[in-house]
Design a protein around this motif. Sequence first.
Motif, PDB file in Angstrom:
ATOM      1  N   ILE A   1       0.846  -1.187   0.000  1.00 31.41           N
ATOM      2  CA  ILE A   1       0.000   0.000   0.000  1.00 31.41           C
ATOM      3  C   ILE A   1       0.883   1.240   0.000  1.00 31.41           C
ATOM      4  O   ILE A   1       2.031   1.214   0.474  1.00 31.41           O
ATOM      5  N   ASN A   2       0.366   2.314  -0.517  1.00 28.45           N
ATOM      6  CA  ASN A   2       1.069   3.594  -0.483  1.00 28.45           C
ATOM      7  C   ASN A   2       1.213   4.087   0.952  1.00 28.45           C
ATOM      8  O   ASN A   2       0.365   3.810   1.800  1.00 28.45           O
ATOM      9  N   ASP A   3       2.275   4.812   1.229  1.00 27.66           N
ATOM     10  CA  ASP A   3       2.513   5.245   2.611  1.00 27.66           C
ATOM     11  C   ASP A   3       1.404   6.156   3.131  1.00 27.66           C
ATOM     12  O   ASP A   3       1.099   6.138   4.332  1.00 27.66           O
ATOM     13  N   PHE A   4       0.738   6.920   2.252  1.00 25.11           N
ATOM     14  CA  PHE A   4      -0.337   7.771   2.749  1.00 25.11           C
ATOM     15  C   PHE A   4      -1.661   7.029   2.874  1.00 25.11           C
ATOM     16  O   PHE A   4      -2.564   7.505   3.568  1.00 25.11           O
ATOM     17  N   VAL A   5      -1.773   5.867   2.261  1.00 28.57           N
ATOM     18  CA  VAL A   5      -2.876   4.981   2.604  1.00 28.57           C
ATOM     19  C   VAL A   5      -2.712   4.537   4.058  1.00 28.57           C
ATOM     20  O   VAL A   5      -3.672   4.521   4.841  1.00 28.57           O
ATOM     21  N   ALA A   6      -1.473   4.205   4.440  1.00 24.78           N
ATOM     22  CA  ALA A   6      -1.215   3.823   5.832  1.00 24.78           C
ATOM     23  C   ALA A   6      -1.441   4.999   6.774  1.00 24.78           C
ATOM     24  O   ALA A   6      -2.031   4.839   7.853  1.00 24.78           O
TER      25      ALA A   6
ATOM     26  N   TYR B   1     -12.530  11.826   6.718  1.00 26.92           N
ATOM     27  CA  TYR B   1     -11.345  12.474   7.257  1.00 26.92           C
ATOM     28  C   TYR B   1     -10.359  12.782   6.133  1.00 26.92           C
ATOM     29  O   TYR B   1     -10.294  12.075   5.122  1.00 26.92           O
ATOM     30  N   CYS B   2      -9.551  13.796   6.349  1.00 24.38           N
ATOM     31  CA  CYS B   2      -8.446  14.134   5.454  1.00 24.38           C
ATOM     32  C   CYS B   2      -7.143  13.970   6.222  1.00 24.38           C
ATOM     33  O   CYS B   2      -7.084  14.209   7.434  1.00 24.38           O
TER      34      CYS B   2
ATOM     35  N   VAL C   1      -1.001  13.833   0.618  1.00 27.52           N
ATOM     36  CA  VAL C   1      -2.407  14.121   0.911  1.00 27.52           C
ATOM     37  C   VAL C   1      -3.205  12.837   0.693  1.00 27.52           C
ATOM     38  O   VAL C   1      -3.046  12.166  -0.332  1.00 27.52           O
ATOM     39  N   GLY C   2      -4.032  12.497   1.667  1.00 29.59           N
ATOM     40  CA  GLY C   2      -4.889  11.320   1.543  1.00 29.59           C
ATOM     41  C   GLY C   2      -6.197  11.548   2.267  1.00 29.59           C
ATOM     42  O   GLY C   2      -6.468  12.644   2.783  1.00 29.59           O
ATOM     43  N   GLY C   3      -6.998  10.517   2.310  1.00 27.21           N
ATOM     44  CA  GLY C   3      -8.285  10.626   2.988  1.00 27.21           C
ATOM     45  C   GLY C   3      -8.709   9.283   3.542  1.00 27.21           C
ATOM     46  O   GLY C   3      -8.138   8.241   3.199  1.00 27.21           O
TER      47      GLY C   3
ATOM     48  N   ALA D   1      -5.969   7.261  -1.661  1.00 27.21           N
ATOM     49  CA  ALA D   1      -4.628   7.701  -2.043  1.00 27.21           C
ATOM     50  C   ALA D   1      -4.765   8.796  -3.095  1.00 27.21           C
ATOM     51  O   ALA D   1      -5.439   8.603  -4.114  1.00 27.21           O
ATOM     52  N   THR D   2      -4.174   9.950  -2.866  1.00 28.42           N
ATOM     53  CA  THR D   2      -4.263  11.053  -3.819  1.00 28.42           C
ATOM     54  C   THR D   2      -2.871  11.627  -4.087  1.00 28.42           C
ATOM     55  O   THR D   2      -1.898  11.277  -3.424  1.00 28.42           O
ATOM     56  N   GLU D   3      -2.791  12.505  -5.049  1.00 31.67           N
ATOM     57  CA  GLU D   3      -1.579  13.284  -5.304  1.00 31.67           C
ATOM     58  C   GLU D   3      -1.903  14.763  -5.104  1.00 31.67           C
ATOM     59  O   GLU D   3      -1.493  15.627  -5.870  1.00 31.67           O
ATOM     60  N   GLY D   4      -2.693  15.032  -4.039  1.00 35.83           N
ATOM     61  CA  GLY D   4      -3.130  16.394  -3.767  1.00 35.83           C
ATOM     62  C   GLY D   4      -2.007  17.372  -3.492  1.00 35.83           C
ATOM     63  O   GLY D   4      -2.195  18.587  -3.634  1.00 35.83           O
ATOM     64  N   GLY D   5      -0.838  16.878  -3.108  1.00 36.15           N
ATOM     65  CA  GLY D   5       0.288  17.782  -2.885  1.00 36.15           C
ATOM     66  C   GLY D   5       0.748  18.486  -4.142  1.00 36.15           C
ATOM     67  O   GLY D   5       1.431  19.514  -4.064  1.00 36.15           O
TER      68      GLY D   5
END
Length: 335
Positions: free
Chosen positions: A104-109, A141-142, A152-154, A166-170
């Motif tokens: 999993i992506n680190d921001f999923v975690a 949640y964000c 950036v994730g949620g 998982a996003t690339e909001g940054g």
Amino acid sequence: MNGPAGHVLVADIGGTNARFALADTSSATPLDPGSIGEYPVAQFASLADAAACYLRERSARARGAVFAVAGRVDGDEARITNHPWVISRSRTAAQLGLSQLHLINDFVAQAMSVALLQPADVVQTGGAAWQPAAPSLPRNYCVIGPGTGLGVGGLVVRDGRYYPLATEGGHASFAPTTPEQIRILQILGQQFGRVSNERLICGPGLVNLHRALSEIAGQDPGQLQPAQVSERAAAGDPVAMRAIEVFMDIFGAVAGDAVLVQGAWDGVFLTGGLVPRLLGPLRHSGFRSHFENKGRFSATLSQVPSLAIVHPSPGLLGAAAYALDLEQAPSGATA
């Protein structure tokens, strides 16, 4: 594993260090903090080698694993953004003798960590309070975190299940809100062309801000590292102090925008390597006022909690939460 069958190997893999721990998915608090081990990734040829070393040193084995990686996960493969490891899920599982391995992506975690956070694991940065909610209650949640980059994730909670986003909001475009920020955008635009939020809100972004403000002040700061900007600010250097202030202002505005985009009315969690180091300035800055300054939605944002995560291992906590959610999923369901 020399223990209950519910144990899972969890990992948080970055470009510098790999952290491992054991999680007991038969427990509501699955992460075993006493099992955490950290290894420099440069010492190992592969993730499988590092994981095998961890298990060998603890005379342990695991039936499954959840590995959070600081990079893009594409099907069976993941690439670490700041390290040459290319990770094959199937090959790594076979090398470690695992029946299941989830990449999993680190921001999923990071997002999943919200499922296990307790009030002692966060520091409130605004007037709106937060308490953990039962998973049966719907929540949005964000999660946003400046480190080497801006993640950036949620997290969407529905019917007892947790769905990380998982996003690339940054990499969304920077939107200045003051004449000073407009000038900063012009200066950085000359260097980068397009200026994303990540160009300002991360470790290197703090350096970019300081350099732009130095140019405005007619100074040449030389080549600095993020820690040196913080050290100069602590010593009373006015340009460095202003760089920290502007960083917090923009961070607040970006976090508020992320809440609006995701509809994360139940809270935004601030994580990443810089947050614990800048916790003092964060709590006494313009972060919250810029977070709430959203025109017709200012009153709504004033009710949204903003929490700095101070748990020492949110990535491992989130990997353990992911493993726990998989265990509790109905047959045939996936996270």
